[in-house]
Write an enzyme that holds these catalytic residues in place. Structure first.
Site, PDB file in Angstrom:
ATOM      1  N   LYS A  13      31.827  44.377  46.140  1.00 38.64           N
ATOM      2  CA  LYS A  13      33.012  43.792  46.786  1.00 38.64           C
ATOM      3  C   LYS A  13      34.042  44.854  47.157  1.00 38.64           C
ATOM      4  O   LYS A  13      34.552  44.865  48.270  1.00 38.64           O
ATOM      5  CB  LYS A  13      33.713  42.786  45.858  1.00 38.64           C
ATOM      6  CG  LYS A  13      32.960  41.525  45.589  1.00 38.64           C
ATOM      7  CD  LYS A  13      33.851  40.514  44.864  1.00 38.64           C
ATOM      8  CE  LYS A  13      34.357  40.975  43.520  1.00 38.64           C
ATOM      9  NZ  LYS A  13      33.327  41.115  42.486  1.00 38.64           N
ATOM     10  N   ARG A  88      39.674  33.259  41.141  1.00 41.13           N
ATOM     11  CA  ARG A  88      38.536  33.338  40.221  1.00 41.13           C
ATOM     12  C   ARG A  88      38.309  32.035  39.471  1.00 41.13           C
ATOM     13  O   ARG A  88      37.340  31.932  38.714  1.00 41.13           O
ATOM     14  CB  ARG A  88      38.776  34.445  39.199  1.00 41.13           C
ATOM     15  CG  ARG A  88      38.100  35.776  39.536  1.00 41.13           C
ATOM     16  CD  ARG A  88      38.654  36.791  38.561  1.00 41.13           C
ATOM     17  NE  ARG A  88      37.755  37.828  38.140  1.00 41.13           N
ATOM     18  CZ  ARG A  88      37.779  39.062  38.637  1.00 41.13           C
ATOM     19  NH1 ARG A  88      38.532  39.379  39.644  1.00 41.13           N
ATOM     20  NH2 ARG A  88      37.006  39.985  38.117  1.00 41.13           N
ATOM     21  N   ARG A 127      28.007  52.327  37.006  1.00 42.74           N
ATOM     22  CA  ARG A 127      29.449  52.434  37.206  1.00 42.74           C
ATOM     23  C   ARG A 127      30.144  52.770  35.884  1.00 42.74           C
ATOM     24  O   ARG A 127      31.096  53.558  35.857  1.00 42.74           O
ATOM     25  CB  ARG A 127      30.012  51.114  37.764  1.00 42.74           C
ATOM     26  CG  ARG A 127      31.469  51.253  38.154  1.00 42.74           C
ATOM     27  CD  ARG A 127      32.049  49.979  38.695  1.00 42.74           C
ATOM     28  NE  ARG A 127      32.465  49.093  37.609  1.00 42.74           N
ATOM     29  CZ  ARG A 127      32.979  47.888  37.787  1.00 42.74           C
ATOM     30  NH1 ARG A 127      33.109  47.406  39.009  1.00 42.74           N
ATOM     31  NH2 ARG A 127      33.339  47.143  36.774  1.00 42.74           N
ATOM     32  N   ARG A 133      35.596  52.838  32.894  1.00 44.00           N
ATOM     33  CA  ARG A 133      36.618  51.799  32.777  1.00 44.00           C
ATOM     34  C   ARG A 133      36.629  51.234  31.359  1.00 44.00           C
ATOM     35  O   ARG A 133      35.577  51.049  30.763  1.00 44.00           O
ATOM     36  CB  ARG A 133      36.298  50.653  33.754  1.00 44.00           C
ATOM     37  CG  ARG A 133      37.086  50.723  35.038  1.00 44.00           C
ATOM     38  CD  ARG A 133      36.534  49.764  36.054  1.00 44.00           C
ATOM     39  NE  ARG A 133      36.602  48.364  35.635  1.00 44.00           N
ATOM     40  CZ  ARG A 133      36.548  47.332  36.484  1.00 44.00           C
ATOM     41  NH1 ARG A 133      36.429  47.562  37.786  1.00 44.00           N
ATOM     42  NH2 ARG A 133      36.593  46.102  36.059  1.00 44.00           N
ATOM     43  N   ARG A 144      32.224  39.024  31.484  1.00 41.85           N
ATOM     44  CA  ARG A 144      32.659  38.873  32.881  1.00 41.85           C
ATOM     45  C   ARG A 144      31.602  38.132  33.708  1.00 41.85           C
ATOM     46  O   ARG A 144      31.939  37.309  34.556  1.00 41.85           O
ATOM     47  CB  ARG A 144      32.972  40.233  33.509  1.00 41.85           C
ATOM     48  CG  ARG A 144      34.247  40.870  32.963  1.00 41.85           C
ATOM     49  CD  ARG A 144      34.934  41.763  33.998  1.00 41.85           C
ATOM     50  NE  ARG A 144      34.111  42.847  34.481  1.00 41.85           N
ATOM     51  CZ  ARG A 144      33.918  43.994  33.847  1.00 41.85           C
ATOM     52  NH1 ARG A 144      34.488  44.206  32.684  1.00 41.85           N
ATOM     53  NH2 ARG A 144      33.161  44.922  34.363  1.00 41.85           N
TER      54      ARG A 144
HETATM   55  P1  AMP Z   1      37.980  43.354  38.640  1.00 46.36           P
HETATM   56  O1  AMP Z   1      38.415  44.749  38.942  1.00 46.36           O
HETATM   57  O2  AMP Z   1      38.145  42.432  39.806  1.00 46.36           O
HETATM   58  O3  AMP Z   1      36.611  43.301  38.027  1.00 46.36           O
HETATM   59  O4  AMP Z   1      38.981  42.787  37.531  1.00 46.36           O
HETATM   60  C1  AMP Z   1      39.039  43.381  36.252  1.00 46.36           C
HETATM   61  C2  AMP Z   1      39.668  42.418  35.260  1.00 46.36           C
HETATM   62  O5  AMP Z   1      40.997  42.089  35.688  1.00 46.36           O
HETATM   63  C3  AMP Z   1      38.959  41.076  35.138  1.00 46.36           C
HETATM   64  O6  AMP Z   1      37.865  41.116  34.237  1.00 46.36           O
HETATM   65  C4  AMP Z   1      40.092  40.199  34.606  1.00 46.36           C
HETATM   66  O7  AMP Z   1      40.333  40.443  33.244  1.00 46.36           O
HETATM   67  C5  AMP Z   1      41.286  40.729  35.384  1.00 46.36           C
HETATM   68  N1  AMP Z   1      41.432  39.995  36.650  1.00 46.36           N
HETATM   69  C6  AMP Z   1      41.236  40.471  37.928  1.00 46.36           C
HETATM   70  N2  AMP Z   1      41.429  39.506  38.842  1.00 46.36           N
HETATM   71  C7  AMP Z   1      41.754  38.390  38.142  1.00 46.36           C
HETATM   72  C8  AMP Z   1      42.037  37.047  38.501  1.00 46.36           C
HETATM   73  N3  AMP Z   1      42.016  36.639  39.778  1.00 46.36           N
HETATM   74  N4  AMP Z   1      42.339  36.173  37.501  1.00 46.36           N
HETATM   75  C9  AMP Z   1      42.380  36.541  36.221  1.00 46.36           C
HETATM   76  N5  AMP Z   1      42.074  37.781  35.808  1.00 46.36           N
HETATM   77  C10 AMP Z   1      41.770  38.702  36.748  1.00 46.36           C
END
Ligand code: AMP
Length: 186
Positions: A13, A88, A127, A133, A144
């Site tokens: 993405k 989400r 990754r 991370r 996740r």
């Molecule tokens: P990502 O980089 O999109 O994988 O996001 C990393 C983490 O940020 C996720 O596992 C959530 O803990 C938090 N996060 C990101 N976007 C959201 C969202 N829309 N709602 C809630 N938590 C989020």
């Protein structure tokens, strides 16, 4: 152009969002990136979000919805944007609907990327090695994926019902996938 980009972790993405941002000259807005920026800078939001993120859980909706509302109201978002990682869950879909109704700016399309579980796990493993991370522990990755399957994947049907969903194969060369998406979006 106002787009959502959706799909499980590791599907690409972020990479495709960056290319679409360049192609259309609009910002790619990643809620995960906004949280990571706040964690790095030890802001109040960052401190609050960290515990959830490290466990692979969703940050509470009220915090997340507010950062999206504020970000979409910024000047550089006037001509469009790509939202990566939001919404989400079903309540975030409702919140986004309200934000967009307020701004008077409907969505143009939802780009969904798809790949097999094994491909995703392998990409996540790689990754984790490269980026380090803090939420790329095996437990957080599994959590996740679980949250995605239970809360986020069902949202695709909502956008499909609205005639906005366009699904693409996330396996292949980055350039080919991008070209296919752009050809479809116009
Ligand atoms: P990502 O980089 O999109 O994988 O996001 C990393 C983490 O940020 C996720 O596992 C959530 O803990 C938090 N996060 C990101 N976007 C959201 C969202 N829309 N709602 C809630 N938590 C989020």
């Amino acid at each position: 152009m106002r787009l959502l980009i959706m799909g499980p972790q590791g599907v690409g993405k972020g990479t495709q969002a960056a290319l679409l941002s360049e192609h259309y000259g609009i910002p790619a807005i990643s809620t995960g990136d906004i949280f990571r920026y706040n964690i790095k800078n030890k802001t109040e939001l960052g401190v609050e979000a960290l515990a959830y993120i490290n466990k692979g859980e969703l940050v509470p909706d009220e915090l997340t919805n507010k950062i999206v509302k504020d970000r979409l109201a910024m000047d550089d978002a006037k001509n469009g944007w790509i939202l990566d990682g939001y919404p989400r869950n079903a309540s975030q879909v409702e919140a986004l609907d309200a934000i967009l109704a307020d701004l008077g700016t409907p969505l143009d399309a939802v780009v969904a990327l798809d790949a097999d579980h094994d491909v995703l796990m392998e990409r996540m493993r790689k990754r984790a090695e490269i980026e380090g991370r803090s939420d790329d522990t095996p437990e957080a990755i599994a959590k996740r994926l679980d949250v995605y399957a239970k809360e986020t994947a069902p949202l695709l049907a909502i956008y499909d019902g609205r005639g906005l969903l366009k699904t693409f194969n996330g396996v292949g060369s980055v350039e080919d996938i991008q070209a296919t998406i752009v050809a479809e979006l116009g």
